[in-house]
Write an enzyme that holds these catalytic residues in place. Structure first.
Site, PDB file in Angstrom:
ATOM      1  CG  ASP A  52      -1.720   1.086   1.430  1.00  0.00           C
ATOM      2  OD1 ASP A  52      -2.473   1.346   0.488  1.00  0.00           O
ATOM      3  OD2 ASP A  52      -1.657   1.738   2.480  1.00  0.00           O
TER       4      ASP A  52
HETATM    5  N1  LIG Z   1     -11.333  12.150   3.354  1.00  0.00           N
HETATM    6  C1  LIG Z   1     -10.855  12.474   2.160  1.00  0.00           C
HETATM    7  N2  LIG Z   1     -10.544  13.749   1.889  1.00  0.00           N
HETATM    8  C2  LIG Z   1     -10.056  14.103   0.696  1.00  0.00           C
HETATM    9  N3  LIG Z   1      -9.808  13.248  -0.286  1.00  0.00           N
HETATM   10  C3  LIG Z   1     -10.093  11.971  -0.100  1.00  0.00           C
HETATM   11  C4  LIG Z   1     -10.615  11.512   1.120  1.00  0.00           C
HETATM   12  N4  LIG Z   1     -10.782  10.174   1.029  1.00  0.00           N
HETATM   13  C5  LIG Z   1     -10.362   9.825  -0.185  1.00  0.00           C
HETATM   14  N5  LIG Z   1      -9.956  10.897  -0.886  1.00  0.00           N
HETATM   15  C6  LIG Z   1      -9.439  10.929  -2.258  1.00  0.00           C
HETATM   16  O1  LIG Z   1      -9.479   9.621  -2.796  1.00  0.00           O
HETATM   17  C7  LIG Z   1      -8.148   9.185  -3.102  1.00  0.00           C
HETATM   18  C8  LIG Z   1      -8.023   7.727  -2.772  1.00  0.00           C
HETATM   19  O2  LIG Z   1      -8.196   7.531  -1.393  1.00  0.00           O
HETATM   20  P1  LIG Z   1      -7.773   6.176  -0.712  1.00  0.00           P
HETATM   21  O3  LIG Z   1      -8.117   6.306   0.726  1.00  0.00           O
HETATM   22  O4  LIG Z   1      -8.352   5.059  -1.468  1.00  0.00           O
HETATM   23  O5  LIG Z   1      -6.224   6.112  -0.950  1.00  0.00           O
HETATM   24  P2  LIG Z   1      -5.019   6.866  -0.235  1.00  0.00           P
HETATM   25  O6  LIG Z   1      -5.186   6.782   1.244  1.00  0.00           O
HETATM   26  O7  LIG Z   1      -4.825   8.200  -0.822  1.00  0.00           O
HETATM   27  O8  LIG Z   1      -3.766   6.031  -0.695  1.00  0.00           O
HETATM   28  P3  LIG Z   1      -3.439   4.474  -0.409  1.00  0.00           P
HETATM   29  O9  LIG Z   1      -4.347   3.729  -1.283  1.00  0.00           O
HETATM   30  O10 LIG Z   1      -2.029   4.369  -0.837  1.00  0.00           O
HETATM   31  O11 LIG Z   1      -3.639   4.241   1.034  1.00  0.00           O
HETATM   32  C9  LIG Z   1      -7.232  10.062  -2.303  1.00  0.00           C
HETATM   33  O12 LIG Z   1      -5.976  10.196  -2.910  1.00  0.00           O
HETATM   34  C10 LIG Z   1      -7.992  11.370  -2.296  1.00  0.00           C
HETATM   35  O13 LIG Z   1      -7.765  12.043  -3.508  1.00  0.00           O
END
Ligand SMILES: Nc1ncnc2c1ncn2[C@@H]1O[C@H](COP(=O)(O)OP(=O)(O)OP(=O)(O)O)[C@@H](O)[C@H]1O
Ligand SMILES: [Zn+2]
Length: 829
Positions: free
Chosen positions: A518
């Site tokens: 991840d």
């Molecule tokens: N609470 C939030 N606030 C703002 N953007 C969000 C939020 N949750 C998700 N996103 C958007 O969705 C995208 C994907 O989120 P996700 O949680 O799946 O992955 P991540 O935490 O960024 O990365 P990884 O998959 O490596 O953990 C983020 O990069 C962001 O652009």
């Protein structure tokens, strides 16, 4: 075949059980293809068109002692439901495997005399039918058996009887070291040791008398032809030696004979009796003594492994200092401290219980749990763990866990239970021993009969050689070597802050060919910061922050924390939005003052705007992405309020770790992330990752894992264990990082790295390979010894005492070799 019934089968967790179920179901449905198994989840899928009813499946499975329960009639909707519920849940995912003794409805028994896998098998046979095999689990290291769902006393009596039938004794488990049972156990061990030593002394005495009377050559196996007996005094010494040696062997041998399941105890008794039958007093006594010695050795080595785990537990103090109602400080046993009690930890003292700091600041050494000795600074609000060592500052904590349930207690318990989840080599050795012993016994029979009958050899001489073969048939060294190595490997890992949750998972890291990681929190530190604010549509920075923070106020996402920190830093008043909904992998929506507002990824922006394009916005997003930052879009209804650029630092050790993994032969290291492609690729380049999969929704991460598994076979998924639980469950080996504060991570992962440090990953692979190497050395060595003696026997050149001495020597060597794994990590940093 597209419609399935899915059953949850209690007790189905390894290939052995898969085989058992196949044995009963295949005859009913005729075709193995109509069954599929996921032992990891305890799932059994049966094709609806296989012409068998649900009831019949449940009934058939119950004959194996396991319990099947229909959970869904259609695997596809179920799969989806599972992925959905895991990706959208904000808090605790369902643990992939429940550890039995954690269940409130289980009863734990202490089993006296259970020191090896053989005894577990016997217990399963006797107790299984009474309570259902699926309800049983064993912790060999601590001699514990736990039974789910037995609260009534009648049932207890039945269990105690069943254990007795298995030739052992059970009592209800009591926590605390000095229960009467534990003392009884110690006494038994001491008596066993004394009898073994006594037997050795008596053999030596008899030998001395015997040699003086008949000469050395006569004693050592030259006297077969002559019908002489040793002097009466020597015979007396030999008899006493035999009696004290077989004190603990004979009952087990009788049990084995009654069950018609020849085991090594029976083998030894037969060999001793046979030697006596042909007047070989010295040989009979040595065989008896050495066999007793081998058993004592086995008990001792297991005891050592037990103590190594107990030593982990000992690092937590027995008492905690609390302030009573009158304000007087006093020390009380940790077991009596209720959750929510305020505890005082003096400078340099050990922290007695898990808790939260409410006063004081200090640096805490978490090495006992994480293996990492760089102290962690704690102040008000920080979490501390039982067994860790307070630095120079006095702190006060409020306890959050009872003594029986601290992180440390869980680790100790899991290491104990890990042992009962048998490793593949362990299962192989057991299967091998089951075939090996009867085969050698048949060979012994042939050696006894064939040469005298066909070649005119002497009956007495070949009877003697047959006895030698019987002794060689004893698989001691072989059977003892693998479990000892695995326990030692598990303990060695735990000492390094690596919690491996089963012997089976200890062998896997050595074999993985691909690793999926991840991004956020695994390759990066997981503490993103707001780097730039780009207000649009006539707003200013503070308005942009206020809207974003209002939406993020309830979100647990790292990006939300970054935005809230930035808002706090600029003194923005945050009024949480209403009707907030998280869109996993995309963003968050809510309403502010009656108007809909949202925060999300570029992908989510596309969804909102439909086909409409905004060139200025696209340009800004591109600029942010090229800088390796994550662009977050903030909007109100159909208009964009602005952009927030967020950056998360790559872990300093990430690049080196990826290089080391490549060196260790991991061909493919893959990043899975929900983030946009450009920043993901920037981090991929920085760290040397082979392949980057970006813009994945949580369920797409699961699909990506499934593709990797199809491509590479055994794939490990490294994540935080909470948000990545579904992907980790689908991979062959789920590894959670920084698990010390997260029970969910500890529960879900197959292997939990307590520290927040990637460099444990290559260590784990090396440790796993070292464990496998030790096991292979041990198996090879024990088999080689047996082969040499089998050859000598067929040539008529081996002696009974030589064969048994070699057996014991080999056992000792493999145990010592295995024990090396306990301390292994201390040298390799
Ligand atoms: N609470 C939030 N606030 C703002 N953007 C969000 C939020 N949750 C998700 N996103 C958007 O969705 C995208 C994907 O989120 P996700 O949680 O799946 O992955 P991540 O935490 O960024 O990365 P990884 O998959 O490596 O953990 C983020 O990069 C962001 O652009
Ligand atoms: Zn043996």
């Amino acid at each position: 075949m597209d419609r399935w019934w899915r059953f949850k089968v209690r007790g189905l967790d390894c290939q052995n059980e898969v085989r058992l179920i196949k044995e009963v179901l295949v005859p009913l449905i005729g075709d193995e293809q109509r069954l599929s198994f996921q032992p990891k989840h305890g799932f059994l899928d049966v094709d609806v068109d296989s012409g068998i009813g649900v009831e019949a499946v449940i009934e058939a499975v119950s004959t194996t002692g396991m319990i099947a329960e229909l959970i869904t009639a259609d695997a596809f909707t179920e799969d989806k439901a599972e992925a959905d519920s895991c990706s959208s849940c904000s808090g605790e995912p369902v643990p992939a495997q429940q550890t039995l003794p954690d269940r409130p409805d289980s009863v734990i028994f202490k089993i006296h005399g259970m020191d090896c896998g053989d005894e577990v098998a016997v217990l399963k046979r006797e107790v299984g039918p009474v309570v259902g095999l699926g309800n049983l689990s064993f912790d060999l290291i601590n001699g514990r058996m736990s039974v789910v769902g037995t609260s009534d006393a009648v049932h207890h009596a039945g269990i105690l009887k069943a254990v007795e039938r298995a030739g052992m004794r059970a009592e209800l488990w009591k926590d605390g070291k000095n229960s009467a049972g534990a003392q009884g156990e110690q006494r038994r061990r001491r008596i066993q040791a004394a009898l073994t030593i006594g037997s050795g002394v008596l053999v030596a005495t008899g030998f001395a008398i015997h040699v003086r009377a008949s000469g050395l050559a006569a004693v050592l196996h030259e006297s077969l032809a002559r019908e002489t007996h040793p002097p009466l005094l020597a015979m007396l010494a030999y008899s006493l030696a035999i009696l004290s040696a077989v004190r603990y062997v004979a009952p087990k041998a009788i049990l084995a004979a009654r069950r018609l399941r020849p085991d090594m105890n029976l083998l030894m008794i037969v060999a001793v009796a046979g030697a006596l039958g042909i007047g070989q007093w010295f040989e009979a006594a040595t065989v008896a003594f050495f066999f007793a010695l081998a058993l004592a050795l086995e008990a001792w080595s297991l005891g050592r492994a037990r103590r190594a785990v107990a030593a982990l537990m000992d690092i937590a103090p027995d008492t905690a200092r609390i302030r009573d109602a009158a304000g007087v400080e006093k020390d009380v046993p940790v077991a009596d401290v209720a959750v929510g009690t305020q505890v005082i930890v003096p400078p340099g003292g050990k922290i007695p219980l898990d808790g939260r700091v409410v006063a004081g600041t200090s640096a805490v050494d978490q090495a006992p749990i994480t293996g990492e000795s760089v102290p962690v600074t704690v102040t008000h609000g920080a979490t501390v763990f039982a067994g860790t060592i307070n630095g120079m500052g006095a702190i006060e904590i409020v306890t959050t866990r009872p003594a029986s349930d601290t992180t440390l207690a869980r680790i100790v318990r899991m290491v104990g239970e890990a042992q009962s989840k048998r490793a593949p080599t362990e299962q192989w050795v057991e299967r091998f021993a089951r075939i090996y012993t009867p085969v050698v016994m048949l060979l012994a029979l042939a050696v006894f009969l064939v040469p005298p009958l066909l070649l005119g050899g002497s009956w007495a001489a070949w009877f003697y050689q047959a006895l030698v073969l019987l002794v060689i048939a004893c698989p001691c060294a072989l059977v003892i070597s693998t479990p000892v190595s695995i326990v030692a490997g598990l303990t060695g890992a735990a000492k390094q802050g690596v919690l491996v949750k089963g012997g089976i998972h200890l062998e896997m890291p050595a074999r993985i060919t691909a690793i999926a990681m991840d991004k956020t929190g695994t390759l990066t530190l997981g503490r993103p910061k707001v780097v730039e604010l780009v207000p649009l549509g006539g707003r200013d920075e503070l308005e942009l922050l206020a809207i974003a923070a209002a939406i993020e106020a309830r979100s647990e996402h790292p990006i939300a924390r970054a935005i809230l920190d930035a808002a706090a830093g600029r003194g923005v008043d945050v009024v949480p939005a209403k009707a907030v909904t998280a869109l996993p992998g995309k963003g968050v929506v809510g309403t502010i003052g009656g108007r809909e507002a949202w925060v999300g990824s570029p992908g989510y922006l596309g969804e909102r705007l439909g086909g409409a394009r905004d060139d200025a916005l696209t340009l800004q997003l591109h600029r942010i992405a090229v800088a390796g930052l994550t662009g977050i879009i903030v909007g109100e209804a159909a208009s964009v309020v602005g952009l927030i650029a967020v950056g998360d630092a790559v872990r300093p050790e990430a690049r080196q770790v990826v290089a080391q993994l490549h060196e260790l032969g991991i061909a493919q290291i893959v990043m899975l992330t929900g983030d946009s492609r450009a920043p993901a690729q920037a981090i991929g380049r920085d760290t040397g990752i082979d392949e980057v999969h970006a813009e994945l929704l949580p369920e797409q991460k699961v699909e990506a894992i499934e593709r990797l598994v199809a491509q590479h076979g055994l794939v490990a998924m490294v994540g935080d264990g909470v948000n990545d639980a579904p992907a980790m469950a689908r991979s062959g080996l789920g590894i959670a990082m920084g698990a010390i504060g997260s029970d969910a991570a500890i529960e879900t992962a197959d292997i939990a790295l307590m520290q927040d440090d990637l460099s444990r990953l290559p260590w784990l692979i090396r440790h796993s390979r070292a464990t496998l190497a030790v096991i292979r050395q041990n198996i090879g060595f024990s088999l080689a010894i047996k082969l040499v003696f089998a050859g000598l026997t067929l040539l008529g050149m081996a002696s009974l005492w030589g064969a048994i001495a070699a057996d014991v020597g080999a056992s000792l060597l493999v145990v010592l070799n295995g024990m090396r794994l306990v301390g292994r990590g201390e040298r390799v940093q």
